[in-house]
Enzyme design. Sequence first.
Site, PDB file in Angstrom:
ATOM      1  N   GLU B  54       0.687  -1.341  -0.137  1.00 58.77           N
ATOM      2  CA  GLU B  54       0.065   0.200  -0.025  1.00 58.77           C
ATOM      3  C   GLU B  54       0.897   1.715   0.042  1.00 58.77           C
ATOM      4  OE1 GLU B  54      -3.492  -1.358   2.825  1.00 58.77           O
ATOM      5  OE2 GLU B  54      -2.672   0.522   3.215  1.00 58.77           O
ATOM      6  N   ASP B  65      -6.028  10.312   9.694  1.00 60.59           N
ATOM      7  CA  ASP B  65      -4.154   9.616  10.625  1.00 60.59           C
ATOM      8  C   ASP B  65      -3.834  10.295  11.447  1.00 60.59           C
ATOM      9  OD1 ASP B  65      -3.484   7.655   8.081  1.00 60.59           O
ATOM     10  OD2 ASP B  65      -4.104   8.889   7.010  1.00 60.59           O
ATOM     11  N   TYR B 180     -11.210  -4.240   3.646  1.00 58.93           N
ATOM     12  CA  TYR B 180      -9.937  -3.844   4.624  1.00 58.93           C
ATOM     13  C   TYR B 180     -10.321  -2.966   5.699  1.00 58.93           C
ATOM     14  CZ  TYR B 180      -6.096  -0.658   6.250  1.00 58.93           C
ATOM     15  OH  TYR B 180      -4.741  -0.489   6.703  1.00 58.93           O
TER      16      TYR B 180
END
Lengths: 403, 295
Positions: B54, B65, B180
């Site tokens: 990734e 994040d 995911y």
Amino acid sequence: MEALNTYREGPDEKGHFGIYGGRYVAETLMPLILDLERAYGEAKIDPAFIQELDYYLEHYAGRPSPLYHAKRLSERLEGAKIYFKRDELNHTGAHKINNCLGQILLARRMNKSRIIAETGAGQHGVAVATVCALFDLDCVVYMGETDIERQAPNVFRMKLLGAEVVPVSSGSKTLKDAMNEALRDWVANVGNTFYLIGTAAGPHPYPAMVRDFQSVIGHEVREQILKAEGRLADTLVACIGGGSNAIGLFHPFLDDAGVAMIAVEAAGKGIETGAHAASITAGAPGVLHGNRTYLLQDDDGQITEAHSISAGLDYPGIGPEHAWLRDTGRVTYVSATDDEALEAFSLCTRLEGIIPALEPAHALAHVMKIAGDLPNDHLLVMNLCGRGDKDVPTVAKALGVEL
Amino acid sequence: MGNAAADRIAERFAGLRAEGRAGFVTFVTAGDPDFETSLAIVKGLPAAGADLIELGMPFSDPMADGPAIQASSQRALKAGGSLKRTLELVGAFRDGDDGTPVVLMGYYNPIYIYGVERFIDDALAAGVDGLIVVDLPPEEDEELCLPALEAGLHFIRLATPTTDEKRLPKVLTNTSGFIYFVSITGITGTKSVDSEAVAGAVSRLRESTELPIAVGFGIKTPEQAAAIARVADAAVVGSALVNRIAEGADASGEAKAGLVASVLECARELAEGVRNARLDAPAAGDRRLSSAKGS
């Protein structure tokens, strides 16, 4: 939406105003945003909710705020008849409390025990901390380190009110970064936390919800100007960062074709210098903080830093409904520089005995540019959306005065 | 998919099933701390044990994040990183590796500004296999997801602990390549994964999808990676690798000697955890993998 005969129907069911708005958030937040949309949809038509909100707006915030004829200013500018919508007289000193009361009542209805918020100038943070104290809810306010420095009085006020103020050191350390950090907090605390966004931006339903809560400004102006003058205003003027005070003033008049509307962005040190916060004047459509709107960005889609002497306007985006109103041409978007705002700040203080916040000083700066060219019977209403106590240190510094 | 013969993601997961082990997925931000060093890291990752790569597309405002990956984006941007450079990096990697799937992960705005159609064309030409775009939920599928699938790029969706049974079908629609699963409610690199909770969530996901399930967002150590590898089809590690890059760069973001080796060493340790996971402790979560072995 262009097919409709009204400017007041938006957004559509997916939260779009034309191509703007939407719900561009991480999957973790999607169920929360859908919950919020459902809860708000029910609350806004529930007479008990409306009655409770009206009660607090009147008895706690002090609404309605006056519509005041700024006579000396009008005489000095030798033109339009200028009215101030005195939203700086609200409890906590700005229009921000209107939205905070609406959202806190909604948070209580949704059984949330913890409130988070972002703040730039600290006006929204203070309003959030205030309603959290009132309703005994935990309160965490994210604020950029740069803003903490230049808005120290508001930081202390928030702490006095029992809020935890978390300094944000990432990125440009201002409002956009505070919003990033609040979103990160929300993702990590989905169960008990309500994100109380301060401006008419973010993912659907926030832009429409915040607009609705702020529309009390425009609804009052309509009644007040009809009573004072027997007709609607010719021009409405408001400053614009994210755009909540402007949309609150404008929205009830969008379908009144005879009412012109002008929103004033922060031109900082000048549009040509690049150091400004004028997303509509100098930005391009993009996607940030959950919505598509005009953004300050480079040709790689990286968000660039905004600049304004006014922390409340120092944001590189704008509410999505404004983006749409700009494209449709219904509202005119202009800008005023730091220096022009400072000049307006001084003039208002000396002539009217009102110390305005630096945010509405931008609106006044534009009023100063246009009023002289307008006839004496031209009715101009400017939203004086905040008071300037918090800005005294900033203004002293700009004028080279040591306090 | 548009071109089944070149479906590296499906081939890789089929190979992993045949081997009876989970995959190891690495995340680094493209161009961190600079283009050349980043390329050296990415080129070294397959030999260090990465089964799938990734690559983060650097963005100024990475809202999902944590501090480690925020800083990696900033280092990459400071060194001239951009979406164009990210695609160039994939192209340069593809010159020497035609088997390892590459998935780009990031936020929508740089893609929107690049132009969706042009981006899809250039990504395919560079050898990108799939996309993970954090701020494009199913509600916004028309933006990028549908055109990408149409063109033959996988669009990999995040499922999270807040994705309940009612919402899951919506998340699974128009998802391809793999799922995911975000193992925590939170941002990358902060909370630690609870492998028991993940095991339960993964088995619930399996009832609704045939797609392989990768798990990420809270995996920092070889032990945590091994625990995930016992129940999921792949374990994703990002912040731990990115932290090695941070430690290997000086204050101005320049790579110091030994940075690449340090990152790859970290990857090797994590890969070992993943590869050995089912040797010492076969778990109930293996049921689908073992039954698929003979097929």
